[in-house]
Design a protein around this motif. Structure first.
Motif, PDB file in Angstrom:
ATOM      1  N   ASP A 102       0.857  -1.182   0.000  1.00 46.87           N
ATOM      2  CA  ASP A 102       0.000   0.000   0.000  1.00 46.87           C
ATOM      3  C   ASP A 102       0.896   1.236   0.000  1.00 46.87           C
ATOM      4  N   ALA A 103       0.429   2.306  -0.631  1.00 39.44           N
ATOM      5  CA  ALA A 103       1.185   3.559  -0.630  1.00 39.44           C
ATOM      6  C   ALA A 103       0.243   4.732  -0.842  1.00 39.44           C
ATOM      7  N   ASP A 104       0.512   5.831  -0.144  1.00 42.21           N
ATOM      8  CA  ASP A 104      -0.254   7.066  -0.304  1.00 42.21           C
ATOM      9  C   ASP A 104       0.529   8.038  -1.178  1.00 42.21           C
ATOM     10  N   ILE A 105      -0.152   8.589  -2.177  1.00 44.10           N
ATOM     11  CA  ILE A 105       0.449   9.567  -3.081  1.00 44.10           C
ATOM     12  C   ILE A 105      -0.236  10.911  -2.842  1.00 44.10           C
ATOM     13  N   TRP A 106       0.551  11.912  -2.488  1.00 41.72           N
ATOM     14  CA  TRP A 106      -0.017  13.227  -2.216  1.00 41.72           C
ATOM     15  C   TRP A 106      -0.605  13.827  -3.494  1.00 41.72           C
ATOM     16  N   LEU A 107      -1.694  14.578  -3.317  1.00 43.36           N
ATOM     17  CA  LEU A 107      -2.320  15.289  -4.420  1.00 43.36           C
ATOM     18  C   LEU A 107      -1.754  16.707  -4.593  1.00 43.36           C
ATOM     19  N   ARG A 108      -0.812  17.061  -3.763  1.00 44.81           N
ATOM     20  CA  ARG A 108      -0.139  18.353  -3.919  1.00 44.81           C
ATOM     21  C   ARG A 108       0.731  18.321  -5.173  1.00 44.81           C
ATOM     22  N   ARG A 109       0.607  19.339  -6.014  1.00 41.39           N
ATOM     23  CA  ARG A 109       1.436  19.403  -7.220  1.00 41.39           C
ATOM     24  C   ARG A 109       2.906  19.467  -6.828  1.00 41.39           C
ATOM     25  N   THR A 110       3.688  18.609  -7.444  1.00 41.85           N
ATOM     26  CA  THR A 110       5.098  18.478  -7.084  1.00 41.85           C
ATOM     27  C   THR A 110       5.911  19.475  -7.897  1.00 41.85           C
ATOM     28  N   ASP A 111       6.010  20.703  -7.377  1.00 41.65           N
ATOM     29  CA  ASP A 111       6.756  21.725  -8.099  1.00 41.65           C
ATOM     30  C   ASP A 111       8.225  21.765  -7.695  1.00 41.65           C
ATOM     31  N   ARG A 112       8.535  21.240  -6.505  1.00 40.74           N
ATOM     32  CA  ARG A 112       9.921  21.228  -6.026  1.00 40.74           C
ATOM     33  C   ARG A 112      10.306  19.827  -5.580  1.00 40.74           C
ATOM     34  N   LEU A 113      11.534  19.464  -5.884  1.00 41.71           N
ATOM     35  CA  LEU A 113      12.069  18.183  -5.419  1.00 41.71           C
ATOM     36  C   LEU A 113      13.323  18.393  -4.579  1.00 41.71           C
ATOM     37  N   ASN A 114      13.423  19.583  -3.980  1.00 40.60           N
ATOM     38  CA  ASN A 114      14.558  19.877  -3.104  1.00 40.60           C
ATOM     39  C   ASN A 114      14.083  20.282  -1.712  1.00 40.60           C
ATOM     40  N   LEU A 115      12.924  19.757  -1.301  1.00 48.85           N
ATOM     41  CA  LEU A 115      12.398  20.062   0.024  1.00 48.85           C
ATOM     42  C   LEU A 115      13.349  19.516   1.083  1.00 48.85           C
ATOM     43  N   SER A 116      13.611  20.318   2.090  1.00 51.15           N
ATOM     44  CA  SER A 116      14.447  19.855   3.201  1.00 51.15           C
ATOM     45  C   SER A 116      13.656  18.889   4.068  1.00 51.15           C
ATOM     46  N   VAL A 117      14.357  18.214   4.959  1.00 52.10           N
ATOM     47  CA  VAL A 117      13.684  17.312   5.897  1.00 52.10           C
ATOM     48  C   VAL A 117      12.672  18.092   6.730  1.00 52.10           C
ATOM     49  N   ALA A 118      13.052  19.280   7.171  1.00 51.69           N
ATOM     50  CA  ALA A 118      12.149  20.098   7.977  1.00 51.69           C
ATOM     51  C   ALA A 118      10.908  20.510   7.183  1.00 51.69           C
ATOM     52  N   GLU A 119      11.097  20.877   5.920  1.00 51.79           N
ATOM     53  CA  GLU A 119       9.952  21.253   5.092  1.00 51.79           C
ATOM     54  C   GLU A 119       9.009  20.083   4.894  1.00 51.79           C
ATOM     55  N   ARG A 120       9.564  18.908   4.767  1.00 51.31           N
ATOM     56  CA  ARG A 120       8.723  17.730   4.546  1.00 51.31           C
ATOM     57  C   ARG A 120       7.902  17.368   5.775  1.00 51.31           C
ATOM     58  N   GLU A 121       8.328  17.842   6.933  1.00 54.35           N
ATOM     59  CA  GLU A 121       7.538  17.651   8.148  1.00 54.35           C
ATOM     60  C   GLU A 121       6.473  18.740   8.291  1.00 54.35           C
ATOM     61  N   ALA A 122       6.750  19.927   7.752  1.00 56.35           N
ATOM     62  CA  ALA A 122       5.901  21.090   8.018  1.00 56.35           C
ATOM     63  C   ALA A 122       4.790  21.282   7.003  1.00 56.35           C
ATOM     64  N   ILE A 123       5.088  21.088   5.717  1.00 57.53           N
ATOM     65  CA  ILE A 123       4.072  21.388   4.715  1.00 57.53           C
ATOM     66  C   ILE A 123       3.020  20.287   4.674  1.00 57.53           C
ATOM     67  N   SER A 124       1.872  20.640   4.154  1.00 59.16           N
ATOM     68  CA  SER A 124       0.767  19.685   4.022  1.00 59.16           C
ATOM     69  C   SER A 124       0.431  19.507   2.554  1.00 59.16           C
ATOM     70  N   SER A 125      -0.297  18.466   2.266  1.00 58.42           N
ATOM     71  CA  SER A 125      -0.781  18.287   0.914  1.00 58.42           C
ATOM     72  C   SER A 125      -1.943  19.243   0.665  1.00 58.42           C
ATOM     73  N   THR A 126      -2.483  19.217  -0.530  1.00 59.02           N
ATOM     74  CA  THR A 126      -3.526  20.150  -0.936  1.00 59.02           C
ATOM     75  C   THR A 126      -4.889  19.483  -0.867  1.00 59.02           C
ATOM     76  N   ASP A 127      -5.830  20.155  -0.218  1.00 58.76           N
ATOM     77  CA  ASP A 127      -7.193  19.642  -0.107  1.00 58.76           C
ATOM     78  C   ASP A 127      -7.905  19.838  -1.441  1.00 58.76           C
ATOM     79  N   MET A 128      -8.498  18.786  -1.963  1.00 57.31           N
ATOM     80  CA  MET A 128      -9.131  18.821  -3.276  1.00 57.31           C
ATOM     81  C   MET A 128     -10.656  18.804  -3.210  1.00 57.31           C
ATOM     82  N   GLN A 129     -11.238  18.689  -2.028  1.00 61.18           N
ATOM     83  CA  GLN A 129     -12.677  18.450  -1.958  1.00 61.18           C
ATOM     84  C   GLN A 129     -13.485  19.717  -1.674  1.00 61.18           C
TER      85      GLN A 129
END
Length: 305
Positions: free
Chosen positions: A140-167
């Protein structure tokens, strides 16, 4: 009679064969957990590394474990693993391959550079300390619906940011964040023959039903489910050779769009709750899974090096 040179070469060949790494052992069935009442999540949730066994999914998606897991690298050319503090970027090697394949398809979408990968499984699978009931067998795997505009997120950013609500409207519809690229990404995941199901909120399924003008067969795998408005959940089929893996029944025939519209209608016009029965007993709290509830191989997975 074997000539000296041939004998020497034969000896070297035998030596090389002996020096090759022996295949990893399979997780064997154990009776040690038959009456083991220890809470399984307290055991699997604190193991930080994979077992040294042959890669294998054991049991059902919500009642099992995984042997010989691989770890998705934290960052790749077309993906980033999120929430690294959870240590849930582990899965079966075939799942890792699926994620990487999907990420390359996502990178071809306009405005996307790949995917952000949410929770997969724990290093040895099993029940989690928090969150998911499934994700236990490494497929099983969860794929975020947030558009992947950056692939250089720091470890801290990956803890802080959230995905995008689509509903919108409680999940009955998509909002303005939903784009054709989101549908293309879900379609790519569903079209992979390794995929058994995809879970996403009802409004997204209805939107994709309305938008699809060609082959609709892939929609059969996309199933409406609450709580999947910021990510979609990919569930793979049991992998070839994993005889102890328990598959889910296939979805009903058809594209599933009528069912999704029923979900939508029930959100917009919820049925009134029946009157409370004053004589009804108090509901019992959900029982935690114990080691005895899991396949016998999971005892060996837990204690493996």
């Amino acid at each position: 009679m074997i000539r000296p040179l041939a004998a020497a070469l034969l000896g070297l060949g035998l030596l090389a064969a002996c020096e090759r790494e022996a295949p990893a052992p399979r997780a064997v069935v154990s009776t040690h957990n038959t009456n083991d009442t220890r809470v399984a999540k307290q055991l699997f949730g604190h193991v930080s590394t994979a077992s040294s066994q042959r890669a294998e999914s054991l049991g059902f998606y919500s009642k099992g474990c995984q042997a010989g897991a691989a770890q998705l690298p934290e960052t790749g050319p077309t993906w980033q693993a999120m929430r690294l503090s959870r240590n849930r970027n582990w899965a079966q090697p075939e799942t890792i391959d699926f994620i990487q394949d999907l990420s390359r398809k996502a990178a071809a979408l306009p405005g996307w550079n790949g995917i952000y990968v949410g929770d997969m499984s724990q290093p040895r699978g099993g029940p989690m300390l928090t969150g998911h009931a499934s994700h236990q067998t490494g497929i099983d795997a969860d794929i975020w619906l947030r558009r992947t505009d950056r692939l250089n997120l720091s470890v801290a950013e990956r803890e802080a940011i959230s995905s995008t609500d689509m509903q919108a409207r409680g999940g009955a519809y998509t909002n303005a964040n939903w784009t054709p690229a989101h549908m293309a990404l879900v379609k790519a995941a569903a079209s992979d023959p390794r995929t058994a199901r995809i879970f996403i909120f009802p409004g997204a399924k209805v939107a994709m039903c309305d938008a699809e003008t060609g082959d609709r067969s892939w929609l059969n795998k996309v199933r409406p489910w609450y709580g999947h408005n910021t990510h979609f959940h990919v569930r793979l089929n049991c992998l070839a050779g994993d005889t102890a893996c328990e598959s889910q029944d296939p979805p009903p025939p058809g594209d599933g769009c009528a069912e999704a519209r029923e979900w939508q209608a029930n959100i917009l016009n919820p049925r009134p709750a029946p009157p409370a029965d004053p004589d009804a007993p108090e509901p019992k709290p959900k029982r935690e899974l114990t080691m005895a509830d899991l396949p016998g191989q999971c005892a060996a997975v837990l204690t493996s090096d």
